[in-house]
Motif scaffolding. Structure first.
Motif, PDB file in Angstrom:
ATOM      1  N   ALA A 117       0.859  -1.191   0.000  1.00 15.82           N
ATOM      2  CA  ALA A 117       0.000   0.000   0.000  1.00 15.82           C
ATOM      3  C   ALA A 117       0.887   1.230   0.000  1.00 15.82           C
ATOM      4  O   ALA A 117       1.784   1.356   0.846  1.00 15.82           O
ATOM      5  N   SER A 118       0.642   2.132  -0.950  1.00 12.92           N
ATOM      6  CA  SER A 118       1.386   3.385  -1.009  1.00 12.92           C
ATOM      7  C   SER A 118       0.544   4.405  -1.762  1.00 12.92           C
ATOM      8  O   SER A 118       0.157   4.166  -2.904  1.00 12.92           O
ATOM      9  N   CYS A 119       0.269   5.514  -1.111  1.00 10.24           N
ATOM     10  CA  CYS A 119      -0.651   6.511  -1.654  1.00 10.24           C
ATOM     11  C   CYS A 119       0.032   7.822  -2.015  1.00 10.24           C
ATOM     12  O   CYS A 119      -0.630   8.745  -2.483  1.00 10.24           O
ATOM     13  N   THR A 120       1.344   7.914  -1.791  1.00 10.61           N
ATOM     14  CA  THR A 120       2.033   9.200  -1.923  1.00 10.61           C
ATOM     15  C   THR A 120       2.968   9.255  -3.118  1.00 10.61           C
ATOM     16  O   THR A 120       3.801  10.167  -3.208  1.00 10.61           O
ATOM     17  N   GLY A 150      -5.498   6.403   0.560  1.00 14.34           N
ATOM     18  CA  GLY A 150      -5.346   7.281   1.699  1.00 14.34           C
ATOM     19  C   GLY A 150      -5.062   6.525   2.977  1.00 14.34           C
ATOM     20  O   GLY A 150      -4.540   5.402   2.968  1.00 14.34           O
ATOM     21  N   CYS A 151      -5.450   7.131   4.104  1.00 11.18           N
ATOM     22  CA  CYS A 151      -5.005   6.661   5.409  1.00 11.18           C
ATOM     23  C   CYS A 151      -5.534   5.285   5.780  1.00 11.18           C
ATOM     24  O   CYS A 151      -4.958   4.619   6.641  1.00 11.18           O
ATOM     25  N   GLN A 199       0.438  17.784  10.081  1.00 12.12           N
ATOM     26  CA  GLN A 199       0.222  16.443  10.611  1.00 12.12           C
ATOM     27  C   GLN A 199       1.167  15.388  10.029  1.00 12.12           C
ATOM     28  O   GLN A 199       1.455  14.391  10.686  1.00 12.12           O
ATOM     29  N   PHE A 200       1.652  15.565   8.789  1.00 14.89           N
ATOM     30  CA  PHE A 200       2.133  14.422   8.019  1.00 14.89           C
ATOM     31  C   PHE A 200       3.646  14.228   8.053  1.00 14.89           C
ATOM     32  O   PHE A 200       4.417  15.180   7.992  1.00 14.89           O
ATOM     33  N   GLY A 201       4.045  12.952   8.111  1.00 14.58           N
ATOM     34  CA  GLY A 201       5.442  12.561   8.041  1.00 14.58           C
ATOM     35  C   GLY A 201       5.595  11.309   7.201  1.00 14.58           C
ATOM     36  O   GLY A 201       4.620  10.767   6.675  1.00 14.58           O
ATOM     37  N   ASP A 202       6.820  10.821   7.078  1.00 16.50           N
ATOM     38  CA  ASP A 202       7.134   9.661   6.251  1.00 16.50           C
ATOM     39  C   ASP A 202       7.382   8.439   7.137  1.00 16.50           C
ATOM     40  O   ASP A 202       7.930   8.551   8.243  1.00 16.50           O
ATOM     41  N   GLY A 203       6.993   7.280   6.644  1.00 17.06           N
ATOM     42  CA  GLY A 203       7.239   6.052   7.392  1.00 17.06           C
ATOM     43  C   GLY A 203       6.863   4.827   6.585  1.00 17.06           C
ATOM     44  O   GLY A 203       6.160   4.916   5.575  1.00 17.06           O
ATOM     45  N   ALA A 204       7.337   3.665   7.032  1.00 17.01           N
ATOM     46  CA  ALA A 204       7.021   2.393   6.381  1.00 17.01           C
ATOM     47  C   ALA A 204       6.882   1.317   7.440  1.00 17.01           C
ATOM     48  O   ALA A 204       7.563   1.341   8.477  1.00 17.01           O
ATOM     49  N   SER A 318      -1.084   5.648   5.311  1.00 14.33           N
ATOM     50  CA  SER A 318      -1.463   4.252   5.528  1.00 14.33           C
ATOM     51  C   SER A 318      -0.548   3.527   6.511  1.00 14.33           C
ATOM     52  O   SER A 318      -0.974   2.588   7.185  1.00 14.33           O
ATOM     53  N   ALA A 319       0.713   3.942   6.620  1.00 18.97           N
ATOM     54  CA  ALA A 319       1.640   3.233   7.503  1.00 18.97           C
ATOM     55  C   ALA A 319       1.289   3.414   8.977  1.00 18.97           C
ATOM     56  O   ALA A 319       1.679   2.602   9.819  1.00 18.97           O
ATOM     57  N   THR A 320       0.538   4.454   9.309  1.00 19.84           N
ATOM     58  CA  THR A 320       0.307   4.815  10.710  1.00 19.84           C
ATOM     59  C   THR A 320      -0.367   3.700  11.487  1.00 19.84           C
ATOM     60  O   THR A 320       0.034   3.367  12.609  1.00 19.84           O
ATOM     61  N   LEU A 321      -1.431   3.136  10.943  1.00 15.55           N
ATOM     62  CA  LEU A 321      -2.156   2.085  11.645  1.00 15.55           C
ATOM     63  C   LEU A 321      -1.246   0.887  11.919  1.00 15.55           C
ATOM     64  O   LEU A 321      -1.327   0.253  12.979  1.00 15.55           O
TER      65      LEU A 321
END
Length: 356
Positions: A117-120, A150-151, A199-204, A318-321
Protein backbone atom coordinates in the motif's frame (compact mmCIF):
# COMPACT_ATOMS: atom_id res chain seq x y z
CA UNK A 1 -13.96 -24.20 9.61
CA UNK A 2 -12.23 -21.43 7.62
CA UNK A 3 -8.54 -20.92 8.27
CA UNK A 4 -7.64 -18.07 10.59
CA UNK A 5 -5.11 -15.49 9.44
CA UNK A 6 -2.55 -13.92 11.75
CA UNK A 7 -0.22 -10.93 11.66
CA UNK A 8 2.84 -12.80 12.92
CA UNK A 9 5.13 -9.78 13.34
CA UNK A 10 5.53 -6.15 12.22
CA UNK A 11 8.68 -4.19 11.42
CA UNK A 12 8.77 -0.40 11.08
CA UNK A 13 11.14 2.23 9.71
CA UNK A 14 11.32 6.01 9.46
CA UNK A 15 13.95 8.26 7.84
CA UNK A 16 16.54 10.00 10.01
CA UNK A 17 15.58 13.63 9.33
CA UNK A 18 13.16 15.20 11.86
CA UNK A 19 11.46 18.12 10.10
CA UNK A 20 8.66 18.97 12.55
CA UNK A 21 10.17 21.96 14.43
CA UNK A 22 11.54 23.49 11.22
CA UNK A 23 8.16 23.22 9.50
CA UNK A 24 6.41 24.97 12.39
CA UNK A 25 8.94 27.84 12.30
CA UNK A 26 8.61 28.13 8.51
CA UNK A 27 4.83 28.11 8.58
CA UNK A 28 4.61 30.80 11.26
CA UNK A 29 6.52 33.22 9.00
CA UNK A 30 4.17 32.73 6.08
CA UNK A 31 0.85 33.91 7.49
CA UNK A 32 -0.33 37.34 6.42
CA UNK A 33 -2.89 37.48 9.22
CA UNK A 34 -1.39 37.68 12.71
CA UNK A 35 -4.46 35.95 14.14
CA UNK A 36 -3.91 32.98 11.82
CA UNK A 37 -0.29 32.76 12.92
CA UNK A 38 -1.26 32.77 16.60
CA UNK A 39 -3.93 30.13 16.01
CA UNK A 40 -1.50 27.96 14.06
CA UNK A 41 1.06 28.18 16.84
CA UNK A 42 -1.54 27.26 19.42
CA UNK A 43 -2.72 24.30 17.33
CA UNK A 44 0.88 23.16 16.76
CA UNK A 45 1.52 23.21 20.49
CA UNK A 46 -1.66 21.21 21.12
CA UNK A 47 -1.19 18.80 18.19
CA UNK A 48 0.31 16.01 20.26
CA UNK A 49 3.10 15.74 17.66
CA UNK A 50 6.74 15.97 18.73
CA UNK A 51 8.53 14.54 15.68
CA UNK A 52 7.87 13.97 11.98
CA UNK A 53 10.47 12.34 9.79
CA UNK A 54 11.29 13.01 6.12
CA UNK A 55 13.20 11.25 3.35
CA UNK A 56 14.23 14.68 2.07
CA UNK A 57 17.89 15.30 2.87
CA UNK A 58 19.06 18.04 5.20
CA UNK A 59 20.97 20.89 3.58
CA UNK A 60 24.77 20.95 3.71
CA UNK A 61 24.52 23.08 6.83
CA UNK A 62 22.03 20.67 8.41
CA UNK A 63 18.91 22.68 7.58
CA UNK A 64 15.46 21.37 6.74
CA UNK A 65 13.88 21.00 3.26
CA UNK A 66 12.45 24.55 3.55
CA UNK A 67 15.83 26.10 4.44
CA UNK A 68 18.21 27.69 1.95
CA UNK A 69 19.58 24.92 -0.26
CA UNK A 70 16.75 22.54 0.66
CA UNK A 71 14.30 20.74 -1.62
CA UNK A 72 11.61 23.39 -1.03
CA UNK A 73 13.86 26.47 -0.86
CA UNK A 74 13.03 28.00 -4.25
CA UNK A 75 10.14 30.52 -4.63
CA UNK A 76 8.47 28.09 -7.07
CA UNK A 77 8.20 24.71 -5.38
CA UNK A 78 9.36 21.56 -7.24
CA UNK A 79 6.94 20.06 -9.72
CA UNK A 80 5.33 16.67 -9.47
CA UNK A 81 7.97 15.10 -11.74
CA UNK A 82 10.78 16.10 -9.37
CA UNK A 83 8.84 14.78 -6.41
CA UNK A 84 8.13 11.47 -8.12
CA UNK A 85 11.82 11.09 -8.97
CA UNK A 86 12.54 11.27 -5.25
CA UNK A 87 9.70 8.83 -4.54
CA UNK A 88 11.05 6.29 -7.05
CA UNK A 89 14.35 6.12 -5.15
CA UNK A 90 13.34 6.80 -1.55
CA UNK A 91 10.15 4.73 -1.25
CA UNK A 92 11.85 1.40 -2.07
CA UNK A 93 14.73 2.20 0.32
CA UNK A 94 12.40 2.99 3.20
CA UNK A 95 10.18 0.01 2.42
CA UNK A 96 13.18 -2.33 2.41
CA UNK A 97 14.29 -0.88 5.77
CA UNK A 98 10.89 -1.85 7.24
CA UNK A 99 11.17 -5.35 5.72
CA UNK A 100 14.65 -5.69 7.21
CA UNK A 101 13.21 -4.74 10.61
CA UNK A 102 10.54 -7.41 10.14
CA UNK A 103 13.13 -9.98 9.09
CA UNK A 104 14.99 -9.38 12.36
CA UNK A 105 11.86 -10.65 14.14
CA UNK A 106 10.44 -13.19 11.72
CA UNK A 107 11.58 -15.77 9.18
CA UNK A 108 10.55 -14.44 5.77
CA UNK A 109 11.31 -17.52 3.72
CA UNK A 110 8.63 -18.95 1.45
CA UNK A 111 6.76 -15.71 0.70
CA UNK A 112 3.94 -16.46 -1.76
CA UNK A 113 2.21 -13.05 -1.99
CA UNK A 114 3.35 -9.43 -1.69
CA UNK A 115 0.76 -6.74 -0.91
CA UNK A 116 1.96 -3.12 -0.98
CA UNK A 117 0.00 0.00 0.00
CA UNK A 118 1.39 3.39 -1.01
CA UNK A 119 -0.65 6.51 -1.65
CA UNK A 120 2.03 9.20 -1.92
CA UNK A 121 3.67 8.35 -5.22
CA UNK A 122 3.53 6.57 -8.56
CA UNK A 123 6.19 4.83 -10.60
CA UNK A 124 6.12 1.98 -13.12
CA UNK A 125 7.41 -0.66 -12.73
CA UNK A 126 5.76 -0.22 -9.37
CA UNK A 127 7.55 -0.19 -6.05
CA UNK A 128 6.11 -3.67 -5.46
CA UNK A 129 8.21 -4.93 -8.38
CA UNK A 130 11.24 -2.83 -7.46
CA UNK A 131 11.24 -4.05 -3.86
CA UNK A 132 10.43 -7.66 -4.75
CA UNK A 133 13.45 -7.76 -7.05
CA UNK A 134 15.72 -6.01 -4.53
CA UNK A 135 14.91 -8.41 -1.67
CA UNK A 136 15.12 -11.47 -3.88
CA UNK A 137 11.49 -12.58 -4.02
CA UNK A 138 10.90 -15.14 -6.81
CA UNK A 139 9.10 -13.89 -9.94
CA UNK A 140 6.30 -16.32 -9.10
CA UNK A 141 5.27 -14.32 -6.03
CA UNK A 142 1.83 -12.79 -6.61
CA UNK A 143 1.77 -9.01 -6.13
CA UNK A 144 -0.98 -6.52 -5.28
CA UNK A 145 -0.43 -2.76 -5.21
CA UNK A 146 -2.99 -0.69 -3.26
CA UNK A 147 -2.71 2.95 -4.30
CA UNK A 148 -4.28 6.33 -3.56
CA UNK A 149 -6.81 5.06 -1.00
CA UNK A 150 -5.35 7.28 1.70
CA UNK A 151 -5.00 6.66 5.41
CA UNK A 152 -7.13 3.51 5.56
CA UNK A 153 -5.13 1.71 2.85
CA UNK A 154 -3.45 -0.41 5.55
CA UNK A 155 -6.88 -1.89 6.29
CA UNK A 156 -7.32 -2.80 2.62
CA UNK A 157 -3.83 -4.35 2.51
CA UNK A 158 -4.27 -6.45 5.66
CA UNK A 159 -7.84 -7.37 4.70
CA UNK A 160 -6.58 -8.62 1.33
CA UNK A 161 -3.85 -10.64 3.06
CA UNK A 162 -6.48 -12.17 5.35
CA UNK A 163 -8.62 -13.17 2.37
CA UNK A 164 -5.59 -14.77 0.69
CA UNK A 165 -4.62 -16.82 3.75
CA UNK A 166 -8.19 -17.92 4.42
CA UNK A 167 -8.45 -19.18 0.84
CA UNK A 168 -4.95 -20.71 0.81
CA UNK A 169 -3.73 -21.87 4.25
CA UNK A 170 -0.19 -22.34 2.91
CA UNK A 171 0.09 -18.71 1.81
CA UNK A 172 2.71 -16.45 3.42
CA UNK A 173 1.82 -12.87 2.64
CA UNK A 174 4.30 -10.01 3.01
CA UNK A 175 2.37 -6.76 3.57
CA UNK A 176 4.08 -3.38 3.25
CA UNK A 177 2.81 0.17 3.74
CA UNK A 178 5.25 2.91 2.70
CA UNK A 179 4.34 6.59 2.56
CA UNK A 180 6.37 9.70 1.75
CA UNK A 181 3.91 12.41 2.73
CA UNK A 182 6.58 15.11 3.05
CA UNK A 183 7.06 15.07 -0.73
CA UNK A 184 3.81 17.05 -1.00
CA UNK A 185 4.36 20.43 0.60
CA UNK A 186 2.14 22.92 -1.22
CA UNK A 187 2.37 26.68 -1.71
CA UNK A 188 -0.18 28.32 0.56
CA UNK A 189 -0.66 30.99 3.18
CA UNK A 190 -4.07 29.73 4.28
CA UNK A 191 -4.60 28.31 7.76
CA UNK A 192 -6.53 25.10 6.98
CA UNK A 193 -4.03 23.57 4.52
CA UNK A 194 -1.15 24.58 6.79
CA UNK A 195 -2.80 22.70 9.65
CA UNK A 196 -3.24 19.67 7.38
CA UNK A 197 0.45 19.70 6.40
CA UNK A 198 1.39 20.03 10.07
CA UNK A 199 0.22 16.44 10.61
CA UNK A 200 2.13 14.42 8.02
CA UNK A 201 5.44 12.56 8.04
CA UNK A 202 7.13 9.66 6.25
CA UNK A 203 7.24 6.05 7.39
CA UNK A 204 7.02 2.39 6.38
CA UNK A 205 5.78 -0.76 8.08
CA UNK A 206 5.97 -4.40 7.00
CA UNK A 207 4.08 -7.42 8.31
CA UNK A 208 3.95 -11.15 7.69
CA UNK A 209 0.42 -12.58 7.49
CA UNK A 210 0.00 -16.35 7.54
CA UNK A 211 -2.02 -19.18 9.07
CA UNK A 212 0.67 -19.71 11.70
CA UNK A 213 -1.10 -18.96 15.04
CA UNK A 214 1.31 -16.34 16.37
CA UNK A 215 0.97 -12.59 16.85
CA UNK A 216 -2.45 -11.05 16.24
CA UNK A 217 -5.40 -12.90 14.70
CA UNK A 218 -7.17 -10.87 12.00
CA UNK A 219 -10.91 -11.07 12.54
CA UNK A 220 -13.86 -9.85 10.47
CA UNK A 221 -13.37 -6.57 8.58
CA UNK A 222 -15.89 -3.74 8.35
CA UNK A 223 -16.34 -0.71 6.11
CA UNK A 224 -18.74 2.21 5.97
CA UNK A 225 -18.97 5.61 4.33
CA UNK A 226 -20.29 8.61 6.21
CA UNK A 227 -23.14 10.29 4.33
CA UNK A 228 -22.67 13.71 2.70
CA UNK A 229 -18.96 13.81 3.52
CA UNK A 230 -17.09 13.20 0.24
CA UNK A 231 -15.73 16.76 0.12
CA UNK A 232 -14.21 16.67 3.64
CA UNK A 233 -11.05 14.76 2.69
CA UNK A 234 -9.73 15.16 -0.84
CA UNK A 235 -6.39 14.19 -2.37
CA UNK A 236 -5.71 15.73 -5.80
CA UNK A 237 -2.73 15.39 -8.13
CA UNK A 238 -1.50 18.82 -9.21
CA UNK A 239 1.47 20.17 -11.14
CA UNK A 240 3.17 20.77 -7.78
CA UNK A 241 2.65 17.50 -5.97
CA UNK A 242 -0.43 15.96 -4.41
CA UNK A 243 -2.67 18.51 -2.69
CA UNK A 244 -4.44 17.38 0.46
CA UNK A 245 -7.69 18.99 1.58
CA UNK A 246 -8.50 18.05 5.17
CA UNK A 247 -11.54 19.93 6.43
CA UNK A 248 -11.73 21.09 10.02
CA UNK A 249 -15.17 19.46 10.07
CA UNK A 250 -13.71 15.94 9.94
CA UNK A 251 -13.39 15.30 13.71
CA UNK A 252 -16.93 16.50 14.40
CA UNK A 253 -18.35 14.41 11.56
CA UNK A 254 -16.50 11.33 12.85
CA UNK A 255 -17.78 11.90 16.37
CA UNK A 256 -21.34 12.29 15.12
CA UNK A 257 -21.08 9.10 13.06
CA UNK A 258 -19.65 7.00 15.90
CA UNK A 259 -22.40 8.25 18.19
CA UNK A 260 -24.88 6.46 15.90
CA UNK A 261 -25.52 3.06 17.55
CA UNK A 262 -25.67 1.31 14.17
CA UNK A 263 -22.23 2.57 13.12
CA UNK A 264 -20.74 1.96 16.55
CA UNK A 265 -22.07 -1.61 16.42
CA UNK A 266 -20.53 -2.15 12.97
CA UNK A 267 -17.17 -0.94 14.28
CA UNK A 268 -17.22 -3.17 17.37
CA UNK A 269 -18.58 -6.23 15.58
CA UNK A 270 -21.84 -6.06 17.47
CA UNK A 271 -20.16 -6.02 20.88
CA UNK A 272 -20.65 -3.41 23.55
CA UNK A 273 -17.84 -0.85 23.50
CA UNK A 274 -16.89 -1.91 27.03
CA UNK A 275 -16.11 -5.40 25.71
CA UNK A 276 -13.40 -4.13 23.35
CA UNK A 277 -10.06 -4.95 24.93
CA UNK A 278 -7.77 -2.80 22.78
CA UNK A 279 -8.06 -0.03 20.21
CA UNK A 280 -5.75 0.54 17.26
CA UNK A 281 -7.05 3.82 15.84
CA UNK A 282 -5.28 5.51 12.95
CA UNK A 283 -3.43 8.48 14.45
CA UNK A 284 -4.72 10.99 11.93
CA UNK A 285 -4.37 13.87 14.39
CA UNK A 286 -5.10 14.67 18.00
CA UNK A 287 -8.55 16.06 17.20
CA UNK A 288 -9.52 12.83 15.42
CA UNK A 289 -8.35 10.68 18.32
CA UNK A 290 -10.20 12.96 20.72
CA UNK A 291 -13.36 12.62 18.60
CA UNK A 292 -13.19 8.81 18.66
CA UNK A 293 -12.55 8.76 22.38
CA UNK A 294 -15.39 11.17 23.10
CA UNK A 295 -17.95 9.56 20.78
CA UNK A 296 -17.34 6.00 22.02
CA UNK A 297 -16.87 7.13 25.63
CA UNK A 298 -13.52 5.41 25.91
CA UNK A 299 -11.31 5.56 28.97
CA UNK A 300 -8.30 7.91 29.05
CA UNK A 301 -5.84 5.06 28.37
CA UNK A 302 -7.74 3.40 25.51
CA UNK A 303 -5.89 5.25 22.74
CA UNK A 304 -2.46 5.34 24.38
CA UNK A 305 -0.79 3.43 21.51
CA UNK A 306 -2.31 5.72 18.87
CA UNK A 307 -1.33 8.88 20.76
CA UNK A 308 2.20 7.56 21.23
CA UNK A 309 2.60 6.92 17.49
CA UNK A 310 1.24 10.39 16.72
CA UNK A 311 3.74 11.99 19.11
CA UNK A 312 6.74 10.09 17.76
CA UNK A 313 5.98 10.10 14.04
CA UNK A 314 2.92 12.20 13.12
CA UNK A 315 0.42 10.96 10.54
CA UNK A 316 2.20 8.68 8.06
CA UNK A 317 -0.93 8.01 6.02
CA UNK A 318 -1.46 4.25 5.53
CA UNK A 319 1.64 3.23 7.50
CA UNK A 320 0.31 4.81 10.71
CA UNK A 321 -2.16 2.08 11.64
CA UNK A 322 0.57 -0.53 11.18
CA UNK A 323 2.80 1.38 13.63
CA UNK A 324 -0.02 1.30 16.21
CA UNK A 325 -0.47 -2.44 15.69
CA UNK A 326 3.31 -2.89 16.00
CA UNK A 327 3.17 -1.34 19.48
CA UNK A 328 0.21 -3.51 20.50
CA UNK A 329 1.52 -6.81 19.12
CA UNK A 330 4.48 -6.68 21.50
CA UNK A 331 2.37 -5.70 24.52
CA UNK A 332 -0.10 -7.40 26.84
CA UNK A 333 -2.44 -10.12 25.60
CA UNK A 334 -5.47 -8.72 23.75
CA UNK A 335 -9.03 -9.98 23.57
CA UNK A 336 -11.53 -8.38 21.19
CA UNK A 337 -9.38 -5.61 19.73
CA UNK A 338 -10.63 -3.17 17.08
CA UNK A 339 -8.55 -1.46 14.38
CA UNK A 340 -10.10 1.64 12.85
CA UNK A 341 -8.95 4.12 10.20
CA UNK A 342 -10.49 7.01 8.28
CA UNK A 343 -9.85 8.44 4.85
CA UNK A 344 -11.30 9.99 1.69
CA UNK A 345 -14.97 9.32 1.23
CA UNK A 346 -15.29 10.10 4.21
CA UNK A 347 -14.89 6.39 4.87
CA UNK A 348 -14.23 4.40 8.03
CA UNK A 349 -12.70 0.96 7.65
CA UNK A 350 -11.18 -1.56 9.99
CA UNK A 351 -11.22 -5.06 11.43
CA UNK A 352 -11.31 -6.97 14.68
CA UNK A 353 -8.17 -8.57 16.11
CA UNK A 354 -7.00 -10.50 19.13
CA UNK A 355 -3.84 -12.15 20.41
CA UNK A 356 -3.13 -15.60 18.99
Amino acid sequence: MPTNAYVNAIGTAVPGHDIHPAFVDWALRRFDDVRDAKLFQRMAERSGIEHRWSVLDPTQSGGSPVARGGFYAEPVLPGTQARMEVYAQAAPRLGIAAIDALRAKQDLSGITHFVVASCTGFVAPGIDQIIARAIGLPPSVERLLVGFMGCYAAVAALRSARHIVRSDPDARVLVLCVELSTLHLTETRALEPMLAMLQFGDGAAAALVSADPAGLRLDAPFATTLPDSAELIEWAITDQGFRMHLSGEVPGRIAAALADPAIASAVTGGRDVAEVGAWAVHAGGRSILDAVERALRLGPEALTASRSVLARFGNMSSATLMFVLADLIDGARIENGVALAFGPGLAAEGFGFSSA
